[in-house]
Design a protein around this motif. Structure first.
Motif, short mmCIF file in Angstrom:
data_model
loop_
_atom_site.label_atom_id
_atom_site.label_comp_id
_atom_site.label_asym_id
_atom_site.label_seq_id
_atom_site.Cartn_x
_atom_site.Cartn_y
_atom_site.Cartn_z
N ASP A 72 -134.01 -24.09 7.29
CA ASP A 72 -133.49 -25.39 6.88
C ASP A 72 -132.32 -25.27 5.90
N PHE A 73 -131.98 -24.05 5.49
CA PHE A 73 -130.94 -23.84 4.49
C PHE A 73 -129.69 -23.19 5.10
N TRP A 74 -128.56 -23.42 4.45
CA TRP A 74 -127.35 -22.67 4.74
C TRP A 74 -127.32 -21.51 3.74
N ILE A 75 -127.20 -20.29 4.23
CA ILE A 75 -127.28 -19.11 3.37
C ILE A 75 -125.99 -18.30 3.52
N THR A 76 -125.36 -18.04 2.39
CA THR A 76 -124.07 -17.35 2.41
C THR A 76 -123.94 -16.48 1.16
N ASN A 77 -122.82 -15.81 1.02
CA ASN A 77 -122.54 -14.98 -0.15
C ASN A 77 -121.18 -15.33 -0.72
N ALA A 78 -121.04 -15.13 -2.03
CA ALA A 78 -119.74 -15.37 -2.67
C ALA A 78 -118.70 -14.38 -2.16
N ALA A 79 -119.12 -13.16 -1.89
CA ALA A 79 -118.25 -12.15 -1.26
C ALA A 79 -118.90 -11.72 0.05
N CYS A 80 -118.13 -11.54 1.10
CA CYS A 80 -118.72 -11.22 2.40
C CYS A 80 -118.73 -9.73 2.71
N CYS A 81 -118.27 -8.90 1.77
CA CYS A 81 -118.31 -7.45 1.94
C CYS A 81 -119.28 -6.84 0.93
N MET A 82 -119.82 -5.68 1.26
CA MET A 82 -120.74 -4.98 0.36
C MET A 82 -119.98 -4.36 -0.80
N ASN A 83 -120.43 -4.65 -2.01
CA ASN A 83 -119.76 -4.13 -3.19
C ASN A 83 -120.28 -2.75 -3.56
N ARG A 84 -119.39 -1.93 -4.04
CA ARG A 84 -119.72 -0.58 -4.46
C ARG A 84 -118.59 -0.05 -5.34
N GLY A 85 -118.88 1.00 -6.08
CA GLY A 85 -117.82 1.65 -6.83
C GLY A 85 -116.84 2.32 -5.89
N ILE A 86 -115.59 2.38 -6.26
CA ILE A 86 -114.55 2.92 -5.39
C ILE A 86 -113.76 4.00 -6.14
N VAL A 87 -113.52 5.11 -5.45
CA VAL A 87 -112.71 6.18 -6.02
C VAL A 87 -111.29 6.07 -5.46
N LYS A 89 -106.98 7.28 -6.18
CA LYS A 89 -106.21 8.38 -6.75
C LYS A 89 -106.03 8.21 -8.25
N THR A 90 -106.03 6.94 -8.67
CA THR A 90 -105.83 6.65 -10.10
C THR A 90 -107.13 6.74 -10.90
N GLY A 91 -108.27 6.90 -10.21
CA GLY A 91 -109.54 7.01 -10.93
C GLY A 91 -110.64 6.20 -10.27
N PHE A 92 -111.78 6.14 -10.93
CA PHE A 92 -112.96 5.45 -10.39
C PHE A 92 -112.99 4.01 -10.87
N ILE A 93 -113.27 3.09 -9.94
CA ILE A 93 -113.42 1.67 -10.28
C ILE A 93 -114.89 1.32 -10.11
N PRO A 94 -115.59 0.93 -11.19
CA PRO A 94 -117.03 0.67 -11.11
C PRO A 94 -117.35 -0.56 -10.26
N GLU A 95 -118.59 -0.61 -9.78
CA GLU A 95 -119.02 -1.68 -8.88
C GLU A 95 -118.83 -3.06 -9.48
N ALA A 96 -119.13 -3.23 -10.77
CA ALA A 96 -119.01 -4.55 -11.40
C ALA A 96 -117.58 -5.08 -11.33
N VAL A 97 -116.61 -4.18 -11.50
CA VAL A 97 -115.20 -4.59 -11.42
C VAL A 97 -114.83 -4.94 -9.98
N VAL A 98 -115.30 -4.13 -9.04
CA VAL A 98 -115.03 -4.40 -7.62
C VAL A 98 -115.65 -5.73 -7.20
N LYS A 99 -116.88 -5.98 -7.65
CA LYS A 99 -117.58 -7.22 -7.29
C LYS A 99 -116.82 -8.44 -7.80
N LYS A 100 -116.42 -8.41 -9.05
CA LYS A 100 -115.70 -9.56 -9.62
C LYS A 100 -114.41 -9.82 -8.85
#
Length: 202
Positions: A72-87, A89-100
């Motif tokens: 009975d509900f509409w179910i969605t996500n604010a972001a449609c891709c899976m968030n994760r930390g990303i490496v 060349k300039t360095g590591f970007i933590p998951e929280a930054v990627v998610k935001k």
């Protein structure tokens, strides 16, 4: 189920998660209540459906507890891709930054989608989902409260004259991280959203 509104090429190109798998929404296109998570997990990516992992199982349990049915509900996500930390060349970007960043890039898609569904109430699960729809920061302070928004105004800049009530709530993943003491308050938040969808504000 296909996307009602697909992310634009420009939005995806500016996102750190560009060219990663996307999970579309699911549920009742004419639902009175929409449930918004933050982003899909590995189970959701594998099957292409939101909220089917451990958090999804707990969500279904919460809905049963308040006497509601998931279809009975509409179910969605604010972001449609899976968030994760990303490496990079300039360095590591933590998951929280990627998610935001990914939720900011996906916001136009989310608001456009909600404007088409036009639910009477929205349950926003987690701080990032709350911010995407209401602009307020944090979920702890606002958990279980009710906030009126005009989805037409948010999505198009033109007032629709219709108010949708947003109820922030702790994400099921938060409860699964050894926070079961908050379960009763989450039940109350869902019950409040159900009442708000019927025009019963308290």
């Amino acid at each position: 189920m296909p996307f009602l509104v697909r992310p634009t090429r420009e939005a995806c190109a500016s996102c750190l998660l560009d060219d990663t798998p996307k999970v579309p929404p699911s549920g009742n296109r004419h639902a009175d209540i929409a449930i918004i998570g933050e982003s899909p997990g590995s189970n959701e990516i594998l099957r292409g459906v939101p909220f089917i992992g451990a958090s999804g199982q707990l969500l279904s349990q919460i809905l049963r507890t308040v006497g509601a049915r998931r279809p009975d509900f509409w179910i969605t996500n604010a972001a449609c891709c899976m968030n994760r930390g990303i490496v990079l060349k300039t360095g590591f970007i933590p998951e929280a930054v990627v998610k935001k960043q990914s939720i900011q890039c996906c916001r136009e898609r989310l608001l456009g989608e909600l404007n088409l569904v036009r639910p009477k109430a929205i349950i926003a699960l987690g701080a990032f989902s709350v911010e995407a729809v209401t602009g307020i920061h944090g979920v702890t302070k606002f958990h279980g409260s009710v906030h009126g928004v005009d989805l037409g105004l948010l999505a198009t800049g033109q007032p629709s004259g219709q108010i949708t009530y947003v109820v922030p709530a702790f994400h099921p993943a938060f409860l699964l991280r050894n926070r079961p003491q908050f379960y009763p308050s989450v039940i109350k938040a869902f019950q409040r959203a159900l009442r708000a969808s019927r025009g019963q504000l308290d």
